[in-house]
Design a protein around this motif. Structure first.
Motif, PDB file in Angstrom:
ATOM      1  N   PRO A 684       7.814  -0.573  -9.538  1.00  0.00           N
ATOM      2  CA  PRO A 684       8.033  -0.589  -8.194  1.00  0.00           C
ATOM      3  C   PRO A 684       6.939   0.233  -7.098  1.00  0.00           C
ATOM      4  O   PRO A 684       7.272   0.406  -5.968  1.00  0.00           O
ATOM      5  N   ASP A 685       5.926   0.856  -7.834  1.00  0.00           N
ATOM      6  CA  ASP A 685       4.940   1.582  -7.196  1.00  0.00           C
ATOM      7  C   ASP A 685       4.511   0.838  -5.828  1.00  0.00           C
ATOM      8  O   ASP A 685       4.083  -0.297  -5.881  1.00  0.00           O
ATOM      9  N   MET A 686       4.459   1.833  -4.525  1.00  0.00           N
ATOM     10  CA  MET A 686       4.343   1.181  -3.433  1.00  0.00           C
ATOM     11  C   MET A 686       2.999   1.478  -2.665  1.00  0.00           C
ATOM     12  O   MET A 686       2.369   1.284  -1.549  1.00  0.00           O
ATOM     13  N   TYR A 687       2.205   2.369  -3.618  1.00  0.00           N
ATOM     14  CA  TYR A 687       0.718   2.918  -3.362  1.00  0.00           C
ATOM     15  C   TYR A 687      -0.165   1.861  -2.438  1.00  0.00           C
ATOM     16  O   TYR A 687      -0.602   1.981  -1.425  1.00  0.00           O
ATOM     17  N   GLN A 688      -0.171   0.645  -3.382  1.00  0.00           N
ATOM     18  CA  GLN A 688      -1.515  -0.236  -2.903  1.00  0.00           C
ATOM     19  C   GLN A 688      -1.068  -0.800  -1.544  1.00  0.00           C
ATOM     20  O   GLN A 688      -1.965  -1.100  -0.830  1.00  0.00           O
ATOM     21  N   ILE A 689       0.448  -1.241  -1.255  1.00  0.00           N
ATOM     22  CA  ILE A 689       0.486  -2.073  -0.058  1.00  0.00           C
ATOM     23  C   ILE A 689       0.790  -1.242   1.166  1.00  0.00           C
ATOM     24  O   ILE A 689       0.557  -1.623   2.198  1.00  0.00           O
ATOM     25  N   TYR A 690       1.355   0.007   0.856  1.00  0.00           N
ATOM     26  CA  TYR A 690       1.865   0.662   2.184  1.00  0.00           C
ATOM     27  C   TYR A 690       1.199   2.085   2.421  1.00  0.00           C
ATOM     28  O   TYR A 690       1.261   2.668   3.506  1.00  0.00           O
ATOM     29  N   HIS A 691       0.374   2.687   1.359  1.00  0.00           N
ATOM     30  CA  HIS A 691      -0.459   3.897   1.937  1.00  0.00           C
ATOM     31  C   HIS A 691      -1.208   3.863   2.578  1.00  0.00           C
ATOM     32  O   HIS A 691      -1.854   2.765   2.789  1.00  0.00           O
ATOM     33  N   SER A 692      -1.597   4.836   3.390  1.00  0.00           N
ATOM     34  CA  SER A 692      -2.434   4.813   4.790  1.00  0.00           C
ATOM     35  C   SER A 692      -3.703   4.391   4.132  1.00  0.00           C
ATOM     36  O   SER A 692      -4.673   3.973   4.873  1.00  0.00           O
ATOM     37  N   SER A 693      -4.226   5.181   2.950  1.00  0.00           N
ATOM     38  CA  SER A 693      -5.623   5.072   2.576  1.00  0.00           C
ATOM     39  C   SER A 693      -5.968   3.318   2.209  1.00  0.00           C
ATOM     40  O   SER A 693      -7.199   3.223   2.072  1.00  0.00           O
ATOM     41  N   ASN A 694      -4.858   2.547   2.320  1.00  0.00           N
ATOM     42  CA  ASN A 694      -5.195   1.234   1.868  1.00  0.00           C
ATOM     43  C   ASN A 694      -5.146   0.368   2.905  1.00  0.00           C
ATOM     44  O   ASN A 694      -4.994  -0.786   2.641  1.00  0.00           O
ATOM     45  N   VAL A 695      -5.325   0.929   4.153  1.00  0.00           N
ATOM     46  CA  VAL A 695      -5.369  -0.042   5.431  1.00  0.00           C
ATOM     47  C   VAL A 695      -6.602  -0.820   5.286  1.00  0.00           C
ATOM     48  O   VAL A 695      -7.506  -0.168   4.763  1.00  0.00           O
ATOM     49  N   VAL A 696      -6.451  -2.141   5.657  1.00  0.00           N
ATOM     50  CA  VAL A 696      -7.695  -2.812   5.651  1.00  0.00           C
ATOM     51  C   VAL A 696      -8.697  -2.301   6.810  1.00  0.00           C
ATOM     52  O   VAL A 696      -8.447  -2.000   7.679  1.00  0.00           O
ATOM     53  N   GLY A 697     -10.077  -2.138   6.116  1.00  0.00           N
ATOM     54  CA  GLY A 697     -10.827  -1.739   6.894  1.00  0.00           C
ATOM     55  C   GLY A 697     -11.371  -0.235   6.891  1.00  0.00           C
ATOM     56  O   GLY A 697     -12.418   0.251   7.120  1.00  0.00           O
TER      57      GLY A 697
END
Length: 792
Positions: A684-697
């Motif tokens: 259930p790692d949440m890094y890709q979806i919710y971490h700030s570093s992965n905001v589109v753009g």
């Protein structure tokens, strides 16, 4: 309905772990038909194991690929894939094999070593052997500073990975920052001039593209904003650019019927009309020489960069990443031991590492350049920062999986069996993935158009399946149905940067604005999900699949119904309320949130009359319902629209016939609200979806944080949860994460559904279908053993 997929859904799916009944090795001669047709939702054409983003594109890549590490029917890692591991599931013993043996060693100093030994003799579909060089190449692609795919392999705490990725920047960014007259030893004057010439032309094309995009997809609801009938607007092409400018905030129609662009030009819309050149001028007035910002906010066709298509033969060289400071030449923690063995050293334990190491092993000689493999001189099959050769193969995958990609044409992906597949050539020679609307999936199997497909398992589909079968059941003489709980969930999303107050997505006012909408969306879930799915789905209260061990349960401390408290933190509902009473209470709570956000309330009319700075009285939600409202959330949206209208706000529902309209908007970051479904991973790692570093753009982003949530506390909690293998601890940390996400009001969890795969009872030899399909073990596992019945 197209799904977005979390990062390692693909990596685990393409493992295509081989599982056989213990003792069953007899393989009689195959006499069945030679083509299996699978009905699929729309593809995006990104079939690369490196860059595929939608679940359907990932399935295409998965047919051609093998994963480095395998999992079983319960999602557990298979550590001894070469010889195989015997495990019992549902009373039956299965032997699981795969590409490798994996050993995990936790050292006294806290570092962790992973030793991976490869099965010998595995060949790619072109006959060349898979070796450690291919593993090394694949890992370095995922870690490259220029990599822009969704996989987050590069976030693992591998020794030396940060030093390798440090001080690398896209050449286009370097040129953009230097300015039109800038100079640097990192680019030539020719490259600089080519970039800025492309930028100037791209502004014109961007205005034209946005106009075409609007006219193709938005006239059905937005023409009212321009004050005229839709048919009249379509009939006068001279108005198209003005309409496109209006929709994207670069102009507007005045009360006297004239039009004013955002840079102050006036047009009477009788004798004078804005052109694409005028649109470009308005764009330049807004952004100037700032392509970096405009790239983040663009809303044109889905290209890697809005400038790229204008660069011509300069595109490849300008899309590379260049070194702007000290950067290590290799990743010291990734070491090739021999042709069939790799060691990975990590600085600390990471709970998701064992799953993230299960990368797709892609052929260096196909995606890279074999002449550039020189490990001793820090060359790993391509030039660091230059993924040109990898990107060139995005539409034509190749690997060591059971099937070879042949073509994608007229909505059909065609595969041919891989005679070199390490577990034996598949029985069925050809497989076709054919695009179709969801409503046509069940009729397609019944009529013989499809042999396999995955309809939304709603009441309409169930009724059609039962009607097709002579016994009136979901499994019968025409159609056989297999259902499992979906490893994922449905949701309604909110873009924190477009649904906010005064441009501050983190403020209490912005959160109140989003929670006003969320409260109304939430109260309308129960009735509409029940209507669409019946007993085949349930409403969920947190944005996480109920199949996950980390999902909060009703008896857990702190468990709450989604958006069930008002702006003062008081419970909105009581246990005795009827649905109508709950809707009335939710509307009252929403009014409180809107007031807290700064909206102007008129007591006399009982409506809001003005929005605060940065907010508006009208918002859009995009729902991929095939243009006919065929989506589980559609009823939620229409009910919410009615409630909002009663208090002076408008919710525009955009239901495009082509769901790619939604994915394009998500890529561009222009959406307000949208509906979709996440395909989750085993962990259930949440890094890709919710971490700030992965905001589109964001540079280096996985481009998956479409909510644009940026919260330092959430970021820290996500990373904290990775350093422990204790499920109880991690579940507690993830509960805190979920509470923060809900407090931002960026996601409204809607449903947990059952997945249904239906097969033609008449055409598919179901005795050869992999048994005991589960949430973690799909029908395409053991696909090499699947057979068709003989033709009549």
């Amino acid at each position: 309905m197209k799904k977005l997929a979390k990062v390692f859904a693909l990596l685990i799916a393409i493992s295509l772990v081989v599982a056989v009944f213990a003792g069953c090795n007899v393989k009689p001669e195959y006499t069945g038909a030679d083509t299996l047709v699978v009905g699929y939702s729309r593809f995006s054409g990104k079939f690369s194991p490196f860059f595929a983003t939608t679940a359907y594109d990932q399935d295409v890549a998965g047919m051609t690929a093998v994963g480095l590490i395998s999992t079983d029917r319960e999602g557990n890692v298979v550590y001894k894939g070469i010889e195989g591991e015997k495990r019992v599931f549902n009373g039956t013993e299965y032997t699981y094999t795969g590409l490798s043996d994996v050993t995990e060693t936790i050292n006294n100093d806290g570092t962790v070593d992973y030793n991976i030994k490869l099965r010998k003799g595995v060949k790619f579909s072109d006959g060349k052997e898979l070796t450690a060089d291919d593993v090394l190449f694949s890992m370095y692609v995922y870690c490259d500073p220029a990599y822009t795919g969704s996989t987050t392999f590069s976030t693992l705490p591998i020794v030396g990975i940060e030093e390798y990725r440090a001080n690398m920047s896209p050449l286009t960014t370097v040129i953009a920052k230097a300015g039109r007259d800038g100079s640097s030893d990192m680019f030539t004057a020719e490259q600089r001039d080519a970039f800025w010439a492309a930028y100037d032309k791209a502004l014109v094309d961007l205005g034209e593209d946005i106009t075409k995009y609007v006219m193709a997809n938005y006239t059905s609801y937005a023409s009212s904003k321009f004050g005229m009938e839709e048919d009249a607007l379509k009939a006068d092409e001279r108005l198209y650019v003005a309409f496109g400018m209006t929709m994207w905030g670069f102009g507007g129609k005045n009360e006297d019927g004239t039009f004013t662009s955002s840079d102050g030009k006036n047009f009477d819309l009788v004798n004078s009309f804005p052109t694409t050149q005028d649109y470009a001028a308005a764009l330049y007035a807004a952004y100037g020489d700032d392509p970096i910002t405009i790239e983040k906010e663009k809303a044109n066709d889905p290209v890697a960069s809005f400038i790229e298509k204008e660069l011509g033969d300069k595109a490849d060289e300008l899309s590379k990443a260049v070194q702007v400071g000290e950067s290590a030449a290799n990743i010291s923690g990734i070491v090739k031991v021999n042709d069939y063995e790799i060691n990975i050293k990590m600085t600390k334990f990471d709970a998701v590492a064992i799953y993230q190491l299960g990368i797709t092993v892609s052929p260096l000689h196909y995606y890279g350049d074999a002449s550039k493999l020189d490990i001793n001189n820090n060359s790993f099959g391509f030039t660091k920062g230059d993924l040109t050769s990898v990107k060139a193969k995005t539409s034509a995958p190749m690997g060591a999986g059971p099937y070879k990609f042949q073509s994608y044409a007229s909505g059909v992906v065609t595969f041919e069996r891989n005679e070199n597949y390490f577990d034996g050539a598949p029985k069925i020679k050809y497989i076709k993935f054919q695009e179709t609307d969801d409503a046509d999936k069940v009729p397609g199997v019944q009529s013989g158009l499809f042999d396999v497909t995955d309809p939304s398992f709603n009441d309409t589909a169930v009724s059609a399946i039962k009607k097709a079968n002579s016994n009136g059941e979901t499994t019968g003489n025409v159609i056989t149905t297999n259902t499992v709980d979906n490893l994922g969930y449905g949701y309604i999303g909110a873009n924190a940067t477009t649904v906010c107050v005064a441009g501050d997505s983190k403020s209490d006012a912005s959160k109140s604005l989003r929670k006003a909408f969320a409260t109304l969306f939430a109260v309308n879930r129960d009735k509409n999900i029940q209507t669409y799915y019946g007993e085949r789905a349930s409403v969920i209260q947190y944005p996480i699949s109920n199949t996950s061990w980390a999902a909060p349960k009703p008896n857990d401390a702190g468990y709450e119904l989604a958006y069930s408290k008002d702006v003062d933190g008081k419970q909105i509902y009581t246990s005795t309320m009827s649905l109508d009473e709950k809707k009335a209470a939710a509307l009252t709570a929403a009014i409180g949130f809107f007031k807290a956000a700064g909206f102007t309330w008129d007591e006399a009319s009982g409506k809001f009359t003005a929005a605060p700075e940065g907010a508006k009285l009208t918002y859009e939600v995009i729902v991929p319902g095939d243009g006919v409202g065929d989506h589980p959330a559609y009823g939620i949206l229409t009910d919410t629209k009615e409630q909002l209208a009663s208090i002076g706000l408008t919710l525009e529902i955009n239901d495009p016939a082509d769901s790619n309209i939604l994915w394009d908007a998500l890529d561009a970051g222009t959406q307000d609200f949208w509906t979709a479904a996440w395909g989750a991973a085993v962990d259930p790692d949440m890094y890709q979806i919710y971490h700030s570093s992965n905001v589109v753009g964001v540079e280096g982003s996985s481009e998956s944080n479409h909510y644009r949530i940026q919260d330092a506390q959430l970021d820290q909690l996500i990373m904290d949860a990775r350093v422990s293998a204790d499920h109880a601890y991690r579940k507690g940390v993830y509960k805190q994460c979920l509470d923060i996400i809900m407090d931002w009001g960026v996601e409204i969890p809607t449903y947990q559904r059952q997945n249904a795969i239906i097969f033609s009872t008449e055409r598919v030899n179901l005795k050869t279908l992999t048994p005991d399909i589960t949430t973690f073990w799909g029908w395409m596992n053991d696909i090499q053993n699947l057979e068709m019945n003989p033709k009549n």
